[in-house]
Design a protein around this motif. Structure first.
Motif, PDB file in Angstrom:
ATOM      1  N   THR A 161     -11.124   2.077  -5.846  1.00 27.55           N
ATOM      2  CA  THR A 161      -9.809   1.901  -6.458  1.00 27.55           C
ATOM      3  C   THR A 161      -9.667   0.460  -6.924  1.00 27.55           C
ATOM      4  O   THR A 161     -10.092  -0.468  -6.225  1.00 27.55           O
ATOM      5  N   PRO A 180      -4.500   6.879  -3.067  1.00 24.56           N
ATOM      6  CA  PRO A 180      -5.660   6.336  -3.788  1.00 24.56           C
ATOM      7  C   PRO A 180      -6.896   6.339  -2.897  1.00 24.56           C
ATOM      8  O   PRO A 180      -6.778   6.136  -1.678  1.00 24.56           O
ATOM      9  N   ASN A 229      -6.935  -2.368  -9.310  1.00 22.68           N
ATOM     10  CA  ASN A 229      -5.616  -2.581  -9.898  1.00 22.68           C
ATOM     11  C   ASN A 229      -5.721  -2.592 -11.424  1.00 22.68           C
ATOM     12  O   ASN A 229      -5.448  -3.589 -12.090  1.00 22.68           O
ATOM     13  N   SER A 232      -8.824   4.859 -10.238  1.00 29.93           N
ATOM     14  CA  SER A 232      -9.677   5.294  -9.141  1.00 29.93           C
ATOM     15  C   SER A 232     -10.870   6.063  -9.688  1.00 29.93           C
ATOM     16  O   SER A 232     -10.776   6.696 -10.744  1.00 29.93           O
ATOM     17  N   GLY A 289      -4.388   0.094 -13.410  1.00 30.27           N
ATOM     18  CA  GLY A 289      -3.518   1.105 -13.980  1.00 30.27           C
ATOM     19  C   GLY A 289      -2.814   0.562 -15.218  1.00 30.27           C
ATOM     20  O   GLY A 289      -3.042  -0.580 -15.638  1.00 30.27           O
ATOM     21  N   ARG A 331      -0.250   2.472 -11.546  1.00 28.29           N
ATOM     22  CA  ARG A 331      -0.574   1.340 -10.678  1.00 28.29           C
ATOM     23  C   ARG A 331      -2.070   1.079 -10.578  1.00 28.29           C
ATOM     24  O   ARG A 331      -2.521  -0.050 -10.674  1.00 28.29           O
ATOM     25  N   ASN A 332      -2.850   2.158 -10.362  1.00 32.04           N
ATOM     26  CA  ASN A 332      -4.268   2.003 -10.056  1.00 32.04           C
ATOM     27  C   ASN A 332      -5.169   2.804 -10.987  1.00 32.04           C
ATOM     28  O   ASN A 332      -4.731   3.740 -11.649  1.00 32.04           O
ATOM     29  N   ARG A 344       0.857  -1.176   0.000  1.00 32.76           N
ATOM     30  CA  ARG A 344       0.000   0.000   0.000  1.00 32.76           C
ATOM     31  C   ARG A 344       0.899   1.234   0.000  1.00 32.76           C
ATOM     32  O   ARG A 344       1.975   1.229   0.587  1.00 32.76           O
TER      33      ARG A 344
END
Length: 380
Positions: free
Chosen positions: A216, A130, A218, A202, A220, A199-200, A95
């Motif tokens: 959020t 995030p 995964n 959102s 990205g 990465r993400n 995180r």
């Protein structure tokens, strides 16, 4: 005229976005103009004896390329040093708050070196996390305060006083500036804020000015890169990412020539990469579209969609197709000046830049209020 209370005003105002592809910061030294700072995202444990041995390189490189920090017995190489010397990965699984302390300390030391500050000064921080990790901000503040109080660096012990702190969900900077520019209209609209990073992904929804907690996933850009790597072999994620971005929506052979070191089956390798990129992009877009359909209001409810983040520009045509009837405001209308874009980060700076403007105004307003209260007390 009352004397300005300099102790209430931080020597450094710092806004940070802990992106998966790099830590982006806007720095403002007291009395100076905003400056962009960028550091690679890697963080790794390291032996303090070996780290201190690297200090002799400081005269030959920028401080952000030689950053390391020590908190008690816990020593970490950060950024370029972590990646090149210690072979650290991008650190996408933990995180963000778990590594945010080390990254923040490394940035603070880098600022001290770049701007020739003393080893003790005050700072006000504004951070982006995030939406799915935003609750972690409650843990982060005391961790940062304690760590900043005393930490080791290539140039010795630093003691930094945290006199201001606030944390926002990613996209919060753009939303704050959008609200300021929109005015009363924000109270009549349903707006979706979609942030697409490395990465993400959102999504936050504002219903007549009331924000939800956000979601959020995964999803990205790393998701697409992973799909390409699953369908090819022998390529590094970073070099693939650069080639994919350069190729855009119409990948051609010349975009991938430099990836193929072997002359055997050269044309076949190129064909394989292009097929992998095209199929991975289709699959990635499909996953992203399905997720957005789940977490956002229906097209009949939405008045506008704000789309931002580094990955957004790469997917611009596809995202426009996902929202065929809903007006899309790219990057919330935030524009990055050429002076701030010296790192060529472009729209990836939009969120952290917008938040830095908001944070800077708030810090100065707080100082003004503090001065007003002090003057009233003196008169009384």
């Amino acid at each position: 005229m009352a004397k300005l209370n300099r102790e209430a005003y931080p020597e450094v105002i710092l806004t940070l976005d802990f992106g998966g592809s790099g830590t982006k910061g806007i720095v403002q030294i007291r009395g100076g103009k905003p400056t962009v700072l960028w550091m690679e995202p890697a963080v790794i444990e390291a032996n303090p004896i070996f780290l201190r041995d690297k200090a002799h390189n400081l005269g030959n490189t920028y401080p952000e390329n030689a950053a390391w920090v020590g908190i008690g017995e816990d020593y970490r190489a950060v950024g370029y040093l972590a990646r090149t010397v210690y072979r650290a990965t991008l650190g996408l699984k933990p995180r963000k708050y778990e590594l945010a302390v080390y990254k923040t300390l490394a940035v603070v030391w880098t600022i001290a070196e770049k701007f020739k500050l003393l080893d003790s000064f005050s700072v006000s921080l504004a951070l982006l996390l995030p939406p799915g990790e935003f609750e972690d901000s409650a843990f982060l503040k005391p961790m940062l305060k304690d760590a900043l109080d005393e930490f080791d660096t290539p140039m010795g012990i630093m003691r930094v006083h945290l006199i201001g702190y606030e944390c926002f969900p990613e996209g919060g900077g753009i939303y704050a500036m959008y609200c300021k520019n929109t005015g009363e209209a924000i109270r009549r609209k349903v707006i979706a804020l979609v942030m697409l990073g490395y990465r993400n992904a959102s999504a936050i929804v504002s219903r007549r000015g009331i924000l939800n907690r956000g979601k959020t996933a995964n999803l990205g850009m790393v998701r697409m890169v992973d799909l390409v790597m699953e369908r090819t072999s022998g390529y590094e994620s970073e070099e693939l990412l650069e080639a994919i971005i350069a190729a855009g929506s119409e990948p051609k052979a010349q975009h991938f020539y430099h990836l193929c070191n072997s002359k055997m089956n050269f044309n076949r390798q190129i064909e394989q990469i292009i097929f992998a990129v095209n199929s991975a992009r289709d699959e990635y877009i499909n996953s992203l579209a399905n997720w957005l359909k789940e977490v956002l209001p229906t097209k009949n409810e939405l008045d506008e969609v704000i789309i931002c983040g580094g990955t957004a520009d790469y997917l611009r045509d596809d995202l426009d197709a996902i929202f065929p009837v809903t007006p899309v405001v790219w990057h919330g209308g935030v524009e990055i000046s050429k002076i701030l874009n010296e790192q060529w980060l472009g729209n990836r700076l939009a969120d952290v830049w917008a938040l830095s403007v908001y944070h800077g105004i708030k810090v100065k307003a707080g100082l003004k209020n503090a001065e007003g209260s002090r003057q009233e007390a003196e008169v009384g």
